[in-house]
Design an enzyme around this catalytic site. Sequence first.
Site, PDB file in Angstrom:
ATOM      1  N   LYS A 154       0.839  -1.201   0.000  1.00 44.17           N
ATOM      2  CA  LYS A 154       0.000   0.000   0.000  1.00 44.17           C
ATOM      3  C   LYS A 154       0.877   1.256   0.000  1.00 44.17           C
ATOM      4  O   LYS A 154       0.619   2.221  -0.722  1.00 44.17           O
ATOM      5  CB  LYS A 154      -0.961  -0.004   1.198  1.00 44.17           C
ATOM      6  N   GLN A 188      -4.825  -1.371   9.346  1.00 38.22           N
ATOM      7  CA  GLN A 188      -4.748  -2.702   8.747  1.00 38.22           C
ATOM      8  C   GLN A 188      -5.409  -3.740   9.660  1.00 38.22           C
ATOM      9  O   GLN A 188      -5.164  -3.783  10.857  1.00 38.22           O
ATOM     10  CB  GLN A 188      -3.272  -3.059   8.482  1.00 38.22           C
ATOM     11  N   ASP A 192     -11.018   2.793   3.433  1.00 38.17           N
ATOM     12  CA  ASP A 192     -11.343   1.371   3.274  1.00 38.17           C
ATOM     13  C   ASP A 192     -12.832   1.165   2.976  1.00 38.17           C
ATOM     14  O   ASP A 192     -13.230   0.097   2.527  1.00 38.17           O
ATOM     15  CB  ASP A 192     -11.017   0.603   4.569  1.00 38.17           C
TER      16      ASP A 192
HETATM   17  N1  GUN Z   1      -6.796  -6.719   5.758  1.00 36.49           N
HETATM   18  C1  GUN Z   1      -7.012  -7.468   4.656  1.00 36.49           C
HETATM   19  N2  GUN Z   1      -7.571  -6.706   3.686  1.00 36.49           N
HETATM   20  C2  GUN Z   1      -7.703  -5.458   4.184  1.00 36.49           C
HETATM   21  C3  GUN Z   1      -8.198  -4.233   3.655  1.00 36.49           C
HETATM   22  O1  GUN Z   1      -8.663  -4.136   2.504  1.00 36.49           O
HETATM   23  N3  GUN Z   1      -8.143  -3.164   4.508  1.00 36.49           N
HETATM   24  C4  GUN Z   1      -7.659  -3.249   5.763  1.00 36.49           C
HETATM   25  N4  GUN Z   1      -7.669  -2.158   6.504  1.00 36.49           N
HETATM   26  N5  GUN Z   1      -7.204  -4.380   6.288  1.00 36.49           N
HETATM   27  C5  GUN Z   1      -7.223  -5.473   5.496  1.00 36.49           C
END
Ligand code: GUN
Length: 284
Positions: A52, A96, A119
């Site tokens: 990311k 996350q 998100d």
């Molecule tokens: N953990 C696995 N996929 C995601 C996601 O798309 N966003 C976040 N914040 N955590 C995750």
Amino acid sequence: MPHIINGKEISQQIKDELKAEVTRLAEKGRHACLAVVQVGNDPASSVYVNNKKKACAYIGIESKSYELAEETTEEELISLVEELNADDGVNGILVQLPLPAHIDEDRIIRTISPDKDVDGFHPVSVGRLWIGEKGFLSCTPAGIIQLLKRSGIAIEGKECVVIGRSNIVGKPMAALLLRENATVTVAHSRTKDLKEIARRADILIVAMGKKKFITREYVKAGAVVIDVGMHRDENNKLCGDVDYDDVAPVTSAVTPVPGGVGPMTIAMLMDNCVETMRIREEEA
Ligand code: GUN
């Protein structure tokens, strides 16, 4: 032969479009900053978080890392999120998941300001999606809509079956398909006659979390099949919820694993980050 939907290529195209848009906004003095919060050091989460941050660097968005110890308390994490909510220099906040078991994930998600919820997990974002208001979209389902559209696959009027009802994929997927005027069925672990229902689909979206579960008996000839699963098979090779070798020949279009849905999630997260800039631009 089916069309193999290339998520790597389509996600790259989206990131390049976003990079151009970010450059244009930067010329007008507009910048974006994403706060990326990780608690503990789960290796899979570290890989996602790094990817990311790399995507941010590529398109020209600043990212600020907050790496917190596994023992961080819920109150400490809440305080950090509140600080980031109040910080005008931060446009988007990503915490996350999964979080350590002693922290209530839902409480953390609700604490993130809906205006910074890149998100799309906050109940306000979810509500906006269902009533058709503008707002942040959950990244994986939004990426699937882009895969379909950019592959020239019409959604309107189609019979779509989503297998899986998670808050992150299945439910928002259903809402987005509905918004595109599809007829939508959501199937799940308690669904009776899953084969029969799956075989109705013109577009079958599989997010059930079961390795190679979907074989060709679940698929109508000529259907489009989108596989959200990600597992390791008996040879330690990546595979999805769909038994690709068995299913691909009967489809008209199909996503591979890896290189299908996976790369789209980050591309759409970047789109949500740029959306925070578009909103500030409109408000300026
Ligand atoms: N953990 C696995 N996929 C995601 C996601 O798309 N966003 C976040 N914040 N955590 C995750």
